[in-house]
Design an enzyme around this catalytic site. Structure first.
Site, PDB file in Angstrom:
ATOM      1  N   ASP A 189      64.343  45.917  34.571  1.00 43.43           N
ATOM      2  CA  ASP A 189      65.455  46.150  33.644  1.00 43.43           C
ATOM      3  C   ASP A 189      65.502  47.649  33.357  1.00 43.43           C
ATOM      4  OD1 ASP A 189      67.368  45.844  31.375  1.00 43.43           O
ATOM      5  OD2 ASP A 189      66.910  43.731  31.603  1.00 43.43           O
ATOM      6  N   HIS A 230      67.013  49.599  35.931  1.00 41.25           N
ATOM      7  CA  HIS A 230      68.421  49.706  35.550  1.00 41.25           C
ATOM      8  C   HIS A 230      68.776  51.059  34.963  1.00 41.25           C
ATOM      9  CE1 HIS A 230      68.980  45.026  35.220  1.00 41.25           C
ATOM     10  NE2 HIS A 230      68.492  45.421  36.381  1.00 41.25           N
TER      11      HIS A 230
END
Length: 394
Positions: free
Chosen positions: A220, A243
């Site tokens: 993430d 991310h």
């Protein structure tokens, strides 16, 4: 931008004073977890031994150390409560592992938690939450616990986290919530790129946080700044896969706190889904983002290297489809260079009811497949200078 310029100087000065104060004692009592029954064999439950060592150190009127020697220690949920009577050093020379059964730590939300502690330094060592079984449960849509964050600081102040390695968190690796004057340096964070919700570092409702050095590769955001993040300095971070570095998502609640005075500088992004991003849900909110600088950044095969997304809805289901109330102003993107894996390398998609204002673009050079990339702007007001690839669309 005065706050962004003065903040690193002030936090460095505070850190020097703080660390000199911590290390000024030559007779620091040490509470070795093995003295209280911990066995570094990776199988014997050492939870109570750790809690005993902490309790004794926390009650010490002199500066004290909790020491974890070499070895592998299996521990369940650890909550280290303060306030303590003096400065605490938490020195890890070994490895902490979670039980193999992910339910053992997954229901509490936290694996290792420092709460209401002032003047705490955590040095070195490795923690491994063994999150693979939990991720598998999540992906299958089974009956799973909420998942545990690996190491957290809540309602703490004057914190140093240095040299820690975190593997395979069930949920977020490092969290800082409701805390102040926190320095995180030279951490190493790793989980597979497909591991869900494994943010590297998550900050919320905290001020005076500096993240310097380190490598974050996870499933993430490498770093996520949520509501109430103020006076944040991030530099020399290697991010990827993951991310990217994000502000948000914001706009979850109508009355949430804003994010302000943030600098992200001198960092490298490699094969991340996004580069630097501000993301807000398209619904009413009194939140804001202001006085933010992203500068001196290198993008290596990164999707969406520069992005403001005020219509954030990651799964495309149940999207609010309203207009974001989060007000974005005073954001600078400067000296950002490298390669994009998406044709649109710069996407500035702002709210129709609260346009982005005071944006500054300077010396952006992002290519796509060895050609110029494209840009997209909506509801954006600002100015551009220097080299602009892709072109300025404001």
């Amino acid at each position: 931008m005065a706050n962004n310029i003065s903040f690193p100087c002030s936090i460095i000065l505070l850190s020097i004073i703080f660390f000199f104060f911590i290390n000024s004692s030559h007779a620091m009592p040490s509470f070795n977890v093995q003295r209280y029954g911990a066995r570094g064999d990776g199988r014997t439950d050492a939870t109570n031994s750790f809690l005993t060592a902490w309790s004794l150190a926390c009650r010490s009127r002199a500066r004290a150390m909790v020491y974890i020697p070499r070895g592998t220690y299996m521990v369940r949920n650890l909550v280290f409560w303060g306030p303590c009577k003096n400065v605490i050093t938490f020195k890890i020379d070994g490895t902490l592992v979670a039980p193999a059964n992910y339910w053992s730590i997954g229901n509490s939300g936290y694996w290792i938690l420092f709460a209401k502690v002032n003047r705490i330094s955590v040095y070195g060592g490795t923690i491994d939450a063994r999150g693979a079984g939990y991720w598998s449960c999540r992906k299958k849509g089974g009956h799973c616990p909420q998942g545990a964050r690996s190491i957290s600081f809540s309602w703490c102040s004057n914190v140093l986290l240095s040299g820690l390695t975190s593997f395979n968190s069930q949920n977020m690796h490092v969290t800082v919530h409701h805390s102040s004057n926190v320095r995180i340096q030279n951490v190493r964070i790793r989980a597979p790129s497909g591991s869900p919700n494994t943010d590297g570092i998550h900050i919320q409702s905290s001020s005076g946080v500096a993240i310097t050095g380190g490598t974050i590769a996870t499933g993430d955001d490498c770093i996520a700044l949520s509501q109430g993040s103020r006076n944040i300095w991030i530099e020399r971070v290697n991010c990827g896969p993951g991310h990217g570095i994000s502000i948000g998502s914001l706009g979850d609640y109508a009355n949430e706190e804003g994010v302000q005075n943030v600098t992200v500088t001198s960092s490298v992004f490699t094969k991340t889904q996004n580069g630097v991003r501000i993301k807000t849900w398209a619904r009413p909110s009194r939140g804001f983002v202001r006085n933010v600088v992203f500068r001196n950044l290198i993008m290596r095969n990164v999707g969406n290297p520069v992005i403001i997304d005020q219509n954030y809805c990651p799964n495309g289901r149940g999207c609010p489809r309203q207009s974001s109330g989060v007000k974005i102003s005073g954001v600078t993107f400067a000296n950002i260079k490298g390669t994009s894996t998406t044709p649109i390398a710069m996407k500035l998609d702002c709210s129709g009811s609260n346009h982005c204002t005071g944006l500054r673009l300077q010396d952006i050079k992002l290519t796509y497949m060895r050609r110029s990339s494209a840009s997209y702007c909506r509801n954006v007001h600002g100015r551009a200078s220097g080299v602009m690839v892709p072109r300025n669309c404001m």
